[in-house]
Design an enzyme around this catalytic site. Structure first.
Site, PDB file in Angstrom:
ATOM      1  N   ARG A 137      -6.829  15.855  -4.004  1.00 33.90           N
ATOM      2  CA  ARG A 137      -5.877  16.939  -4.421  1.00 33.90           C
ATOM      3  C   ARG A 137      -4.779  17.042  -3.318  1.00 33.90           C
ATOM      4  O   ARG A 137      -5.122  16.573  -2.183  1.00 33.90           O
ATOM      5  CB  ARG A 137      -6.614  18.241  -4.516  1.00 33.90           C
ATOM      6  N   LYS A 161     -12.889  21.907  -3.005  1.00 37.74           N
ATOM      7  CA  LYS A 161     -12.803  23.344  -3.301  1.00 37.74           C
ATOM      8  C   LYS A 161     -14.134  23.949  -2.807  1.00 37.74           C
ATOM      9  O   LYS A 161     -15.320  23.518  -2.983  1.00 37.74           O
ATOM     10  CB  LYS A 161     -12.895  23.597  -4.944  1.00 37.74           C
ATOM     11  N   HIS A 224      -0.349  16.247  -8.687  1.00 40.65           N
ATOM     12  CA  HIS A 224      -2.017  16.050  -9.460  1.00 40.65           C
ATOM     13  C   HIS A 224      -2.169  15.155 -10.382  1.00 40.65           C
ATOM     14  O   HIS A 224      -3.236  14.683 -10.595  1.00 40.65           O
ATOM     15  CB  HIS A 224      -2.172  17.669 -10.039  1.00 40.65           C
ATOM     16  N   ARG A 227      -4.099  12.084  -9.288  1.00 41.94           N
ATOM     17  CA  ARG A 227      -5.624  12.518  -9.464  1.00 41.94           C
ATOM     18  C   ARG A 227      -6.002  11.924 -10.931  1.00 41.94           C
ATOM     19  O   ARG A 227      -7.151  11.544 -10.915  1.00 41.94           O
ATOM     20  CB  ARG A 227      -5.860  13.646  -9.063  1.00 41.94           C
ATOM     21  N   HIS A 250     -16.217  16.621  -8.742  1.00 40.25           N
ATOM     22  CA  HIS A 250     -16.432  17.735 -10.163  1.00 40.25           C
ATOM     23  C   HIS A 250     -17.770  18.101 -10.291  1.00 40.25           C
ATOM     24  O   HIS A 250     -18.807  17.492 -10.355  1.00 40.25           O
ATOM     25  CB  HIS A 250     -15.778  17.275 -11.457  1.00 40.25           C
ATOM     26  N   TYR A 259      -9.531  14.621 -17.009  1.00 37.50           N
ATOM     27  CA  TYR A 259      -9.007  13.940 -15.966  1.00 37.50           C
ATOM     28  C   TYR A 259      -8.851  12.532 -16.497  1.00 37.50           C
ATOM     29  O   TYR A 259      -8.300  11.570 -15.831  1.00 37.50           O
ATOM     30  CB  TYR A 259      -9.534  14.090 -14.699  1.00 37.50           C
TER      31      TYR A 259
END
Length: 292
Positions: A137, A161, A224, A227, A250, A259
């Site tokens: 990211r 994250k 993005h 990614r 994830h 994705y």
């Protein structure tokens, strides 16, 4: 913004920092709440009807944005209620925002090549490579340091994250890139000369400019999308989707599926794995009756 609202927002920010939430999350929530207060005239003392009207406003707002705003408002008013700064929590009666299943929006290999050859400077090219070859990211790209690279172990460390640190395999392209980047400190230091790294928004701006210089005008394609291209191309090469999930860091496989675009060729290859079988030309009922 009224002093009462400003003080409550400051307390909420302190609370989130104590939770060790990502700086990007805190900054985005603050922006959402500040905008809400400015447009509705207040923050702490609002009611559920104002909240519903704001989230459902006819302002060409995407479902994803509505859901993000709802999440920020719920977090804020839950905090106020739990801390005794408000007697009730008006967000308990907010309806769930229905969001259509997302579709992958990857750059094609040709588009990535075009961006790299668009006249972008070395650091912008490095950002593009990190986005594609590591699936990072923009927030992870911004904070890459020389110390994150272990050439002997072929790994790269990154913070994802929630402030979690993950050790990921290092792609050969990034290993080679690291030889021309600072071995210590941030690869992309802050432009103002401070000790920090560039803002993720600066990474977004630089890659977007390279995209536009390359003649890529599709507004759905963003930094993005590098990614997305990372995940899609791994699946295209036959990498198991569970491995792709781990590489994208994830928590849920359903997120990884958003994705990863599956090409028509892969679909054709997949359906052809079902072996053909011989089908009789006739039912055989007549022969069975004669035999009986």
């Amino acid at each position: 913004m009224h002093d009462k609202d400003r003080n409550a927002l400051d307390l909420f920010i302190d609370y989130q920092r104590a939770q060790n939430l990502a700086a990007t999350t805190i900054r985005n929530r603050r922006s959402i709440l500040t905008t809400f207060a400015r447009r509705t005239g207040g923050l702490v003392d609002t009611d559920v009807f104002t909240l519903r009207r704001y989230i459902g406003r006819d302002d060409d707002v995407s479902p994803g944005t509505r859901r993000t705003e709802r999440g920020a408002l719920i977090a804020f008013y839950t905090f106020l209620h739990d801390e005794g700064l408000r007697a009730d929590n008006p967000t308990t009666k907010l309806p769930v925002v229905r969001v259509p299943k997302g579709l992958p929006r990857p750059f094609t290999p040709e588009q990535i090549d075009a961006m790299l050859n668009s006249g972008a400077y070395a650091k912008t090219r490095a950002m593009i490579l990190l986005g594609y070859y590591q699936g990072f990211r923009v927030s992870s790209i911004a904070r890459v340091r020389g110390e994150d690279i272990d050439l002997a172990a072929r790994t790269i460390s990154t913070t994802v994250k929630g402030g979690k640190v993950r050790l990921l395999p290092l792609h050969d392209v990034i290993a080679e890139l690291s030889k021309s980047m600072p071995p210590h400190g941030y690869w992309f230091p802050a432009r103002d000369g401070s000790a920090g790294h560039v803002r993720p928004s600066s990474v977004t701006d630089l890659i977007t400019k390279a995209k536009l210089r390359a003649g890529i005008l599709d507004p759905r394609l963003t930094p993005h999308s590098l990614r997305h291209a990372f995940g899609t191309d791994l699946v295209e090469q036959g990498v198991d989707i569970r491995v792709v999930q781990e590489l994208l860091v994830h928590e849920h496989l359903s997120t990884t599926q958003i994705y990863t675009q599956v090409s028509d060729r892969r679909k054709q290859d997949g359906i052809r794995t079902l072996a053909p079988r011989e089908v009789p030309a006739r039912s055989g009922r007549a022969a069975a009756k004669i035999a009986a």
